[in-house]
Design an enzyme around this catalytic site. Structure first.
Site, PDB file in Angstrom:
ATOM      1  N   LYS A 114       0.875  -1.185   0.000  1.00  0.00           N
ATOM      2  CA  LYS A 114       0.000   0.000   0.000  1.00  0.00           C
ATOM      3  C   LYS A 114       0.901   1.221   0.000  1.00  0.00           C
ATOM      4  CE  LYS A 114      -4.522   0.856   0.358  1.00  0.00           C
ATOM      5  NZ  LYS A 114      -5.606  -0.032  -0.102  1.00  0.00           N
TER       6      LYS A 114
HETATM    7  P1  NAD Z   1     -12.786   7.777  -2.584  1.00  0.00           P
HETATM    8  O1  NAD Z   1     -11.731   8.766  -2.317  1.00  0.00           O
HETATM    9  O2  NAD Z   1     -13.307   7.635  -3.952  1.00  0.00           O
HETATM   10  O3  NAD Z   1     -14.033   8.025  -1.599  1.00  0.00           O
HETATM   11  C1  NAD Z   1     -13.882   8.164  -0.227  1.00  0.00           C
HETATM   12  C2  NAD Z   1     -15.182   8.682   0.348  1.00  0.00           C
HETATM   13  O4  NAD Z   1     -15.065   8.755   1.779  1.00  0.00           O
HETATM   14  C3  NAD Z   1     -15.521  10.098  -0.127  1.00  0.00           C
HETATM   15  O5  NAD Z   1     -16.913  10.185  -0.356  1.00  0.00           O
HETATM   16  C4  NAD Z   1     -15.117  10.952   1.072  1.00  0.00           C
HETATM   17  O6  NAD Z   1     -15.796  12.190   1.142  1.00  0.00           O
HETATM   18  C5  NAD Z   1     -15.518  10.039   2.204  1.00  0.00           C
HETATM   19  N1  NAD Z   1     -14.894  10.435   3.474  1.00  0.00           N
HETATM   20  C6  NAD Z   1     -13.618  10.833   3.685  1.00  0.00           C
HETATM   21  N2  NAD Z   1     -13.444  11.152   4.972  1.00  0.00           N
HETATM   22  C7  NAD Z   1     -14.630  10.960   5.579  1.00  0.00           C
HETATM   23  C8  NAD Z   1     -15.084  11.133   6.914  1.00  0.00           C
HETATM   24  N3  NAD Z   1     -14.266  11.574   7.871  1.00  0.00           N
HETATM   25  N4  NAD Z   1     -16.381  10.830   7.197  1.00  0.00           N
HETATM   26  C9  NAD Z   1     -17.219  10.395   6.222  1.00  0.00           C
HETATM   27  N5  NAD Z   1     -16.831  10.205   4.949  1.00  0.00           N
HETATM   28  C10 NAD Z   1     -15.559  10.497   4.636  1.00  0.00           C
HETATM   29  O7  NAD Z   1     -12.213   6.367  -2.051  1.00  0.00           O
HETATM   30  P2  NAD Z   1     -12.708   4.902  -2.408  1.00  0.00           P
HETATM   31  O8  NAD Z   1     -11.795   4.355  -3.431  1.00  0.00           O
HETATM   32  O9  NAD Z   1     -14.166   4.884  -2.622  1.00  0.00           O
HETATM   33  O10 NAD Z   1     -12.342   4.136  -1.044  1.00  0.00           O
HETATM   34  C11 NAD Z   1     -13.224   4.079   0.060  1.00  0.00           C
HETATM   35  C12 NAD Z   1     -12.812   2.916   0.969  1.00  0.00           C
HETATM   36  O11 NAD Z   1     -12.820   1.703   0.210  1.00  0.00           O
HETATM   37  C13 NAD Z   1     -11.399   3.011   1.548  1.00  0.00           C
HETATM   38  O12 NAD Z   1     -11.374   2.412   2.820  1.00  0.00           O
HETATM   39  C14 NAD Z   1     -10.571   2.175   0.589  1.00  0.00           C
HETATM   40  O13 NAD Z   1      -9.368   1.691   1.167  1.00  0.00           O
HETATM   41  C15 NAD Z   1     -11.569   1.059   0.308  1.00  0.00           C
HETATM   42  N6  NAD Z   1     -11.306   0.300  -0.915  1.00  0.00           N
HETATM   43  C16 NAD Z   1     -11.265   0.916  -2.129  1.00  0.00           C
HETATM   44  C17 NAD Z   1     -11.036   0.158  -3.276  1.00  0.00           C
HETATM   45  C18 NAD Z   1     -11.043   0.770  -4.646  1.00  0.00           C
HETATM   46  O14 NAD Z   1     -10.987   0.009  -5.634  1.00  0.00           O
HETATM   47  N7  NAD Z   1     -11.127   2.076  -4.817  1.00  0.00           N
HETATM   48  C19 NAD Z   1     -10.834  -1.219  -3.165  1.00  0.00           C
HETATM   49  C20 NAD Z   1     -10.902  -1.829  -1.912  1.00  0.00           C
HETATM   50  C21 NAD Z   1     -11.149  -1.044  -0.796  1.00  0.00           C
END
Ligand code: NAD
Length: 428
Positions: A114
């Site tokens: 990561k």
């Molecule tokens: P992203 O940046 O597209 O979205 C993140 C979201 O979380 C946004 O809507 C943001 O406003 C919100 N957020 C941030 N801080 C916050 C807070 N304090 N309170 C409430 N909401 C808050 O990211 P993503 O890719 O959608 O990732 C989200 C989660 O999914 C993370 O934990 C990431 O590790 C996990 N994840 C993502 C992927 C992927 O393919 N993108 C794969 C596996 C896991």
């Protein structure tokens, strides 16, 4: 109702220790030899870089970036890249180790890694974001590569950032080797070598898990409701895909606040609004609510899709749902999990539930290495089978050994790693 803040804001949170606690529990169940546990308890490599970037105002700003390579026993290091102001060494270590478990669980020939850069991407222009990405890639140098370590999108990064990374890396190798480097990163745009279905893959995998859970529990999803924390890549696609199954999202929230809609949000419209405005703030199709009201909203499914450590004891008491499907990595802390367990609210754990992302990243990598472009039907069919197989295996182990699905997921992953370690031995 008293207003809550995320548990992470209330006191220091040791995310790496939480993941290590799951590892220790699963280690005992698997009977993992002590030297293998010791090797898996820490990452193999921890890279920290500092690099300068020229900002739009002509001044230079220093940035701090991390790439943690946890383990590469089963294949090249693999894992997302996060741009966020709270990125820290221990959090990235936790997330890197989770990638090792996730890939082993899914039977994907990858290890775990990561990375992240500590800054708020919302405060930078597109040009500045491009220069941060290019300088970070340059600083990582030969420590990443198509057969060494392959980044992907995570919080605060997207397909455009992956393309900038790819372009920078390709331009840093000799001309003849250039095109063979496309697979250095996944989650790219389709035009630049990305895979069909990668943008929705994490949420698609999550929805397959929810569907399997519904089937096993004779629960008709049609007409049911969900609440979703985070409306970025994972949260917004989850809302879209659930809507297709007749599940409406009645409350959501992001870094700007929370909102409800009794008749359910139009996921397409809200996604469009967020991509134009950067958050749900000001969206006319919903009513602002507090964080506590969000967590207390009565619904069928809760999908955390924001950050780690969002469901502590307080939130676990407030939740009024039948199922939690963890889109985010590490959204539930140990106190939260204990209370949810006591209350009988099942959790589909992160390393299973959100593994659709890395699974389709693997498909993208395979396509790049073979100069192929699969259609969406092929990607979707392969992902569906992979998710259903993994879901079935985890739930079987959970039932057979009377352990939670989370520990069962770690057990499946550790058993695979244990066999590979035993067969290879320790060099020399
Ligand atoms: P992203 O940046 O597209 O979205 C993140 C979201 O979380 C946004 O809507 C943001 O406003 C919100 N957020 C941030 N801080 C916050 C807070 N304090 N309170 C409430 N909401 C808050 O990211 P993503 O890719 O959608 O990732 C989200 C989660 O999914 C993370 O934990 C990431 O590790 C996990 N994840 C993502 C992927 C992927 O393919 N993108 C794969 C596996 C896991």
């Amino acid at each position: 109702m008293s207003e809550s803040v995320a548990p992470s804001e209330a006191h220091a949170y040791d995310f790496f220790e939480v993941v290590s606690a799951y590892l220790r529990k699963a280690t005992d169940i698997v009977g993992l030899p002590a030297h293998i546990q010791a090797m898996l308890a820490q990452p193999k490599n921890e890279l920290i870089v500092h690099f300068p970037v020229r900002m739009d105002n002509g001044k230079f700003r220093m940035f701090k970036g991390y790439r943690i390579q946890h383990n590469n026993l089963l294949g090249p290091y693999k894992g997302g890249l996060r741009f966020h102001q709270d990125v820290s060494l221990d959090d990235v270590k936790a997330l890197a180790s989770m990638m090792t478990w996730k890939c082993a669980l899914m039977g994907i020939p990858y290890g775990g890694a990561k990375g992240g850069v500590k800054f708020n991407p919302r405060e930078l222009s597109q040009d500045e974001l491009m220069r941060v990405t290019r300088r970070f890639t340059h600083a990582l140098g030969n420590n990443i590569g198509p057969h060494l370590d392959i980044p992907a999108p995570d919080v605060g990064t997207n397909s455009q950032i992956m393309v900038w990374l790819m372009d920078t890396f390709m331009n840093s190798v000799g001309t003849s080797a250039k095109n063979a480097q496309r697979a250095v990163v996944t989650g790219k745009t389709i035009e630049c070598g990305g895979s069909a279905g990668r943008n929705k893959a994490t949420s698609q995998g999550l929805v397959h898990c929810v569907t399997e859970w519904a089937k096993a529990n004779r629960f008709d999803l049609e007409g049911k409701t969900a609440i979703i924390q985070g409306f970025g890549n994972v949260g917004s696609f989850a809302a879209l895909l659930l809507a297709k199954l007749g599940v409406s999202t009645i409350a959501t929230g992001d870094h700007s606040g929370y909102m409800s809609s009794t008749e359910g949000f139009n996921a397409h419209k809200l996604r469009e609004y967020v991509s134009k405005n950067g958050s749900i703030d000001g969206y006319a199709g919903g009513t602002p609510i507090s964080r506590d009201e969000f967590f207390g909203t009565k619904a069928d499914i809760f999908i955390p899709a924001a950050l780690e450590n969002q469901i502590g004891a307080h939130e676990a008491q407030l939740l009024d749902v039948k199922l939690i499907a963890e889109g985010a990595n590490g959204p539930t802390n140990l106190d939260g999990e204990r209370i949810l367990d006591e209350r009988g609210i099942p959790i589909i754990p992160d390393i299973l539930c959100n593994s659709g992302g890395v699974t389709v990243s693997y498909y993208e990598w395979v396509q790049n290495l073979n100069s192929e472009a699969w259609d969406l039907e092929k990607v979707d069919a392969k992902l569906e089978k992979a998710m259903k197989d993994a879901y079935g295996r985890v739930m079987q182990v959970s039932r057979d050994r009377n352990i939670t699905p989370r520990i069962a997921a770690y057990v499946v992953a550790l058993e695979r790693l244990n066999v590979a370690f035993s067969q290879r031995g320790i060099f020399p």
